[in-house]
Design an enzyme around this catalytic site. Structure first.
Site, short mmCIF file in Angstrom:
data_model
loop_
_atom_site.label_atom_id
_atom_site.label_comp_id
_atom_site.label_asym_id
_atom_site.label_seq_id
_atom_site.Cartn_x
_atom_site.Cartn_y
_atom_site.Cartn_z
N HIS A 128 18.16 54.15 43.88
CA HIS A 128 16.46 53.06 44.09
C HIS A 128 17.40 51.34 45.36
O HIS A 128 17.24 50.59 44.91
CB HIS A 128 16.12 52.33 43.01
N GLN A 131 15.17 48.55 46.28
CA GLN A 131 14.47 47.79 44.71
C GLN A 131 15.88 47.03 44.67
O GLN A 131 15.57 45.56 44.87
CB GLN A 131 15.10 48.69 43.57
N ARG A 292 10.23 43.10 46.84
CA ARG A 292 10.34 44.16 47.55
C ARG A 292 9.54 44.38 49.14
O ARG A 292 9.26 44.70 49.95
CB ARG A 292 8.98 45.27 46.35
#
Ligand code: CP
Ligand code: NVA
Length: 312
Positions: A128, A131, A292
């Site tokens: 990810h 992130q 984010r």
């Protein structure tokens, strides 16, 4: 060769810092740059559910002057009806970049190999990395640096977040500890890659089974759901296995007194983290969620510039 962002170690330490510096600038001056003015379009494709990733990419692309095209795989020809590389060849005629949340990392690699526009991993079973850019931005905001800090991830050591912490943390020169039951250890190939990177950045990698030992002396304590998307059939077994990795006040107390608590969200309150910890003074999860937006905008600008798709 087109630069993509499929795994955290697609960036060098210097490149990671360039993006984090730009993310900080875009947080201070939200509309400072609009390289997607036109508007030019970025496709954002979801095979799995999302709140934060969907909102932050949609808002971020619009902030950059562009138009986000949000596509659900179920209502497209992806997902078995058309190969990722054929889909990408169509996308590249019309969009500036492709952002994709999917299952297998190999699908992202296939898509990236088949296209001239940058492909961004918006979460796969293995990593990810978007992130992690937001997490690193958040850690820097609160701690003033990355290199030399100790971060402990607890829970499913084989999940995307744990494996991204290994690669991104090593790239940043951090001491990365993973605490997980033996059957949920990170993939040996990822540990090997992270160890090689850490050797070059001054960081370190340690894999623990004992949660207390892993948290002792930590500057940052991180966890994630015990049941990642795609693992729902294993839910009962996982809930029965991970209990001692729950981040509660007693476990937080064994970290450094100024340790941060982080979680990519969504959280299963009462399972991997208790309410007093996620809602407590050491928790920075809402900053982490906001970042984010800033980190992904910086990533998109950086990728578009690196690939010559907009002027630097
Ligand atoms: N953290 C994160 O990626 O959240 P979403 O699943 O809501 O996008
Ligand atoms: N590990 C979690 C992260 C969700 C953002 C999952 O893959 O479901």
């Amino acid at each position: 060769m087109t630069r993509h962002f499929l795994r955290d170690d697609d960036l060098t330490q210097d490149e990671q810092l360039e993006i984090l510096d730009l993310a900080d600038r875009l947080k201070r001056e939200r509309w400072a740059t609009q390289p997607l003015a036109g508007p030019r379009t970025v496709a954002v494709v979801f095979d799995k559910s999302s709140t934060r990733t969907r909102v932050s990419f949609a808002v971020g692309i619009a902030d950059l002057g562009g138009s986000p095209l949000i596509i659900s795989t179920a209502s497209s020809q992806l997902g078995g009806k058309e190969t990722p590389s054929d889909t990408a060849r169509v996308f590249e005629r019309m969009v500036e970049a492709i952002v994709w949340r999917t299952y297998a990392q190999s699908g992202l690699e296939e898509m990236a190999a088949g296209t001239t526009v940058p492909v961004v991993n918006a979460l796969s079973d293995d990593f990810h990395p978007c992130q992690l850019l937001a997490d690193l931005q958040t850690i820097r905001e609160h701690k003033g640096r990355l290199a030399g800090l100790t971060v402990t991830f607890l829970g499913d050591g084989a999940c995307n977040m744990a494996q991204s912490y290994l690669l991104a943390g090593a790239t940043a020169g951090m001491n990365v500890r993973i605490a997980a039951p033996a059957d949920y250890a990170p993939a040996p190939a990822v540990v090997a890659d992270a160890t090689r990177i850490a050797d070059s950045t001054g960081g370190s990698i340690e894999i623990f089974v004992d949660p207390q030992a892993a948290v002792a002396g930590a500057d940052i304590v991180v966890t994630d759901t015990w049941v990642s998307m795609g693992k729902e059939a294993e839910k009962a077994e996982r809930l029965a296995t991970f209990g001692e990795y729950r981040v509660n006040e007693a476990l937080m107390a064994t970290a450094n007194s100024d340790a941060l608590f982080m979680h990519c969200l969504p959280a299963d309150r009462g399972f991997e983290v208790t309410a007093p910890v996620i809602d407590g003074a050491q928790s920075v999860v809402w900053d982490e969620a906001e970042n984010r937006l800033h980190a992904q905008k910086a990533l998109l600008v950086w990728l578009l510039e690196k690939n010559g798709l907009v002027a630097a």
